[in-house]
Motif scaffolding. Sequence first.
Motif, PDB file in Angstrom:
ATOM      1  N   THR A 169       0.834  -1.206   0.000  1.00  0.00           N
ATOM      2  CA  THR A 169       0.000   0.000   0.000  1.00  0.00           C
ATOM      3  C   THR A 169       0.868   1.255   0.000  1.00  0.00           C
ATOM      4  OG1 THR A 169      -1.781  -1.154   1.167  1.00  0.00           O
ATOM      5  CG2 THR A 169      -1.789   1.254   1.259  1.00  0.00           C
ATOM      6  N   GLU A 170       1.907   1.249   0.817  1.00  0.00           N
ATOM      7  CA  GLU A 170       2.837   2.382   0.848  1.00  0.00           C
ATOM      8  C   GLU A 170       3.564   2.530  -0.486  1.00  0.00           C
ATOM      9  OE1 GLU A 170       3.554   4.697   3.248  1.00  0.00           O
ATOM     10  OE2 GLU A 170       1.775   3.910   4.267  1.00  0.00           O
ATOM     11  N   PHE A 171       3.929   1.412  -1.063  1.00  0.00           N
ATOM     12  CA  PHE A 171       4.638   1.387  -2.343  1.00  0.00           C
ATOM     13  C   PHE A 171       3.783   2.031  -3.433  1.00  0.00           C
ATOM     14  CE2 PHE A 171       6.801  -1.016  -5.869  1.00  0.00           C
ATOM     15  CZ  PHE A 171       8.100  -0.629  -5.571  1.00  0.00           C
ATOM     16  N   GLU A 172       2.508   1.703  -3.444  1.00  0.00           N
ATOM     17  CA  GLU A 172       1.588   2.254  -4.435  1.00  0.00           C
ATOM     18  C   GLU A 172       1.397   3.755  -4.266  1.00  0.00           C
ATOM     19  OE1 GLU A 172      -1.828  -0.066  -3.610  1.00  0.00           O
ATOM     20  OE2 GLU A 172      -1.089  -1.858  -4.656  1.00  0.00           O
ATOM     21  N   LYS A 173       1.431   4.227  -3.023  1.00  0.00           N
ATOM     22  CA  LYS A 173       1.287   5.657  -2.761  1.00  0.00           C
ATOM     23  C   LYS A 173       2.511   6.442  -3.225  1.00  0.00           C
ATOM     24  CE  LYS A 173      -1.686   5.227   1.349  1.00  0.00           C
ATOM     25  NZ  LYS A 173      -1.740   5.439   2.828  1.00  0.00           N
ATOM     26  N   GLU A 174       3.675   5.822  -3.081  1.00  0.00           N
ATOM     27  CA  GLU A 174       4.922   6.530  -3.355  1.00  0.00           C
ATOM     28  C   GLU A 174       5.315   6.489  -4.828  1.00  0.00           C
ATOM     29  OE1 GLU A 174       9.397   6.766  -1.374  1.00  0.00           O
ATOM     30  OE2 GLU A 174       7.737   5.784  -0.317  1.00  0.00           O
ATOM     31  N   PHE A 175       4.933   5.429  -5.544  1.00  0.00           N
ATOM     32  CA  PHE A 175       5.367   5.263  -6.933  1.00  0.00           C
ATOM     33  C   PHE A 175       4.177   4.960  -7.850  1.00  0.00           C
ATOM     34  CE2 PHE A 175       8.832   3.693  -4.195  1.00  0.00           C
ATOM     35  CZ  PHE A 175       9.850   4.560  -4.583  1.00  0.00           C
ATOM     36  N   ASP A 176       4.341   5.311  -9.103  1.00  0.00           N
ATOM     37  CA  ASP A 176       3.372   4.926 -10.122  1.00  0.00           C
ATOM     38  C   ASP A 176       3.738   3.527 -10.596  1.00  0.00           C
ATOM     39  OD1 ASP A 176       1.692   4.563 -12.237  1.00  0.00           O
ATOM     40  OD2 ASP A 176       2.184   6.430 -13.277  1.00  0.00           O
ATOM     41  N   VAL A 177       3.024   2.536 -10.099  1.00  0.00           N
ATOM     42  CA  VAL A 177       3.367   1.146 -10.414  1.00  0.00           C
ATOM     43  C   VAL A 177       2.381   0.534 -11.408  1.00  0.00           C
ATOM     44  CG1 VAL A 177       4.662   0.668  -8.313  1.00  0.00           C
ATOM     45  CG2 VAL A 177       2.168   0.402  -8.299  1.00  0.00           C
ATOM     46  N   GLU A 178       1.642   1.375 -12.119  1.00  0.00           N
ATOM     47  CA  GLU A 178       0.809   0.849 -13.198  1.00  0.00           C
ATOM     48  C   GLU A 178       1.721   0.198 -14.246  1.00  0.00           C
ATOM     49  OE1 GLU A 178      -2.518   0.654 -13.706  1.00  0.00           O
ATOM     50  OE2 GLU A 178      -2.650   1.244 -11.590  1.00  0.00           O
ATOM     51  N   PRO A 179       1.357  -0.982 -14.744  1.00  0.00           N
ATOM     52  CA  PRO A 179       2.227  -1.703 -15.682  1.00  0.00           C
ATOM     53  C   PRO A 179       2.687  -0.864 -16.869  1.00  0.00           C
ATOM     54  CG  PRO A 179       0.423  -3.111 -15.003  1.00  0.00           C
ATOM     55  CD  PRO A 179       0.135  -1.757 -14.435  1.00  0.00           C
ATOM     56  N   ASP A 180       1.785  -0.090 -17.457  1.00  0.00           N
ATOM     57  CA  ASP A 180       2.167   0.718 -18.617  1.00  0.00           C
ATOM     58  C   ASP A 180       3.232   1.744 -18.256  1.00  0.00           C
ATOM     59  OD1 ASP A 180       0.508  -0.622 -20.320  1.00  0.00           O
ATOM     60  OD2 ASP A 180      -1.135   0.833 -20.202  1.00  0.00           O
ATOM     61  N   ALA A 181       3.115   2.351 -17.071  1.00  0.00           N
ATOM     62  CA  ALA A 181       4.095   3.350 -16.638  1.00  0.00           C
ATOM     63  C   ALA A 181       5.450   2.710 -16.377  1.00  0.00           C
ATOM     64  CB  ALA A 181       3.595   4.061 -15.378  1.00  0.00           C
ATOM     65  N   VAL A 182       5.430   1.549 -15.732  1.00  0.00           N
ATOM     66  CA  VAL A 182       6.688   0.853 -15.438  1.00  0.00           C
ATOM     67  C   VAL A 182       7.388   0.447 -16.733  1.00  0.00           C
ATOM     68  CG1 VAL A 182       7.713  -1.194 -14.394  1.00  0.00           C
ATOM     69  CG2 VAL A 182       5.899   0.039 -13.187  1.00  0.00           C
ATOM     70  N   LYS A 183       6.641  -0.143 -17.648  1.00  0.00           N
ATOM     71  CA  LYS A 183       7.243  -0.608 -18.902  1.00  0.00           C
ATOM     72  C   LYS A 183       7.717   0.551 -19.783  1.00  0.00           C
ATOM     73  CE  LYS A 183       3.762  -3.501 -19.690  1.00  0.00           C
ATOM     74  NZ  LYS A 183       2.932  -4.539 -20.359  1.00  0.00           N
ATOM     75  N   GLU A 184       7.009   1.670 -19.723  1.00  0.00           N
ATOM     76  CA  GLU A 184       7.452   2.860 -20.458  1.00  0.00           C
ATOM     77  C   GLU A 184       8.830   3.298 -19.978  1.00  0.00           C
ATOM     78  OE1 GLU A 184       7.087   6.417 -22.928  1.00  0.00           O
ATOM     79  OE2 GLU A 184       5.896   4.569 -22.884  1.00  0.00           O
ATOM     80  N   ASN A 185       9.022   3.310 -18.651  1.00  0.00           N
ATOM     81  CA  ASN A 185      10.307   3.718 -18.089  1.00  0.00           C
ATOM     82  C   ASN A 185      11.399   2.689 -18.312  1.00  0.00           C
ATOM     83  OD1 ASN A 185      10.210   6.356 -16.399  1.00  0.00           O
ATOM     84  ND2 ASN A 185       8.270   5.346 -15.934  1.00  0.00           N
ATOM     85  N   LEU A 186      11.033   1.422 -18.318  1.00  0.00           N
ATOM     86  CA  LEU A 186      12.034   0.364 -18.467  1.00  0.00           C
ATOM     87  C   LEU A 186      12.482   0.169 -19.912  1.00  0.00           C
ATOM     88  CD1 LEU A 186      10.789  -2.455 -16.070  1.00  0.00           C
ATOM     89  CD2 LEU A 186      12.759  -0.966 -15.758  1.00  0.00           C
ATOM     90  N   TYR A 187      11.565   0.332 -20.859  1.00  0.00           N
ATOM     91  CA  TYR A 187      11.874  -0.090 -22.223  1.00  0.00           C
ATOM     92  C   TYR A 187      11.822   1.007 -23.279  1.00  0.00           C
ATOM     93  CZ  TYR A 187      11.101  -4.526 -19.864  1.00  0.00           C
ATOM     94  OH  TYR A 187      11.165  -5.577 -18.977  1.00  0.00           O
ATOM     95  N   LYS A 188      11.343   2.196 -22.911  1.00  0.00           N
ATOM     96  CA  LYS A 188      11.246   3.248 -23.914  1.00  0.00           C
ATOM     97  C   LYS A 188      11.977   4.535 -23.544  1.00  0.00           C
ATOM     98  CE  LYS A 188       6.945   1.627 -26.021  1.00  0.00           C
ATOM     99  NZ  LYS A 188       5.557   1.979 -26.422  1.00  0.00           N
ATOM    100  N   LYS A 189      12.088   4.820 -22.259  1.00  0.00           N
ATOM    101  CA  LYS A 189      12.741   6.054 -21.833  1.00  0.00           C
ATOM    102  C   LYS A 189      14.231   5.826 -21.584  1.00  0.00           C
ATOM    103  CE  LYS A 189       8.783   8.478 -19.826  1.00  0.00           C
ATOM    104  NZ  LYS A 189       8.258   9.171 -18.626  1.00  0.00           N
ATOM    105  N   PRO A 190      15.038   6.909 -21.639  1.00  0.00           N
ATOM    106  CA  PRO A 190      16.480   6.763 -21.347  1.00  0.00           C
ATOM    107  C   PRO A 190      16.715   6.373 -19.890  1.00  0.00           C
ATOM    108  CG  PRO A 190      15.984   8.882 -22.410  1.00  0.00           C
ATOM    109  CD  PRO A 190      14.675   8.277 -22.020  1.00  0.00           C
ATOM    110  N   ASN A 191      17.882   5.790 -19.645  1.00  0.00           N
ATOM    111  CA  ASN A 191      18.347   5.474 -18.292  1.00  0.00           C
ATOM    112  C   ASN A 191      17.406   4.585 -17.480  1.00  0.00           C
ATOM    113  OD1 ASN A 191      20.098   7.718 -19.080  1.00  0.00           O
ATOM    114  ND2 ASN A 191      20.772   7.685 -16.960  1.00  0.00           N
ATOM    115  N   PRO A 192      17.057   3.405 -17.977  1.00  0.00           N
ATOM    116  CA  PRO A 192      16.224   2.510 -17.165  1.00  0.00           C
ATOM    117  C   PRO A 192      16.908   2.106 -15.868  1.00  0.00           C
ATOM    118  CG  PRO A 192      17.123   1.365 -19.083  1.00  0.00           C
ATOM    119  CD  PRO A 192      17.397   2.828 -19.283  1.00  0.00           C
TER     120      PRO A 192
END
Length: 213
Positions: A169-192
Amino acid sequence: MKLLVDSGSTKADWIAIDTNGKVLFTTQSLGLNPEVLTKEEIIARLDDKFDISHNKDKAAHLFFYGAGCGTDRMKNFLTDVFKDYFKNASVNVYEDTYAAVFATTPKNQEAIVCILGTGSNCSYFDGHILHQKVQSLGYIAMDDCSGNRFGRHLLRGYYFNKMPANLATEFEKEFDVEPDAVKENLYKKPNPNAYLATYAKFLIKHKNTEFCQ
């Protein structure tokens, strides 16, 4: 003017000094890891900092110590980028471990020197030469105990439902952990790797819990 730079994947610290060693300015840019950035992305990060972009023609020497500079291919790539940008400067590019050696090790003394941040590294210095016994394969295959490795474990713990409900619950409040957001940062944006390392602060914040231990 001399520019000295200590760069990881997340940030780079810059200092400019004159011929007498007087500090002209200090600044901080985003990290300049050549393993994960293109020439255009590196130049954009340089242009984004006023002190760097407006003094680039005044630089006579650039000494750069950076993550991702452990191979000749990456050193040569980054040297060429800097020579194009700092047109009047002689450019020297070294892996970041050299900066750690010079900062922590007395002259001619042997040492094992480690770096722990977004990535991780460990080298043997014989008092004169740095010996890299194991060639790094970067954040996907190596970087044990680094910020990005801990971030990866936290994400996996959350998605595999290994993280206790109260922490999740704390993790969800602190970070955007929606799958699309995570994958965007991991596979499309610089500096994963730097993105993964942002999760490490959660581990530190909750370090006394059994899960984080």
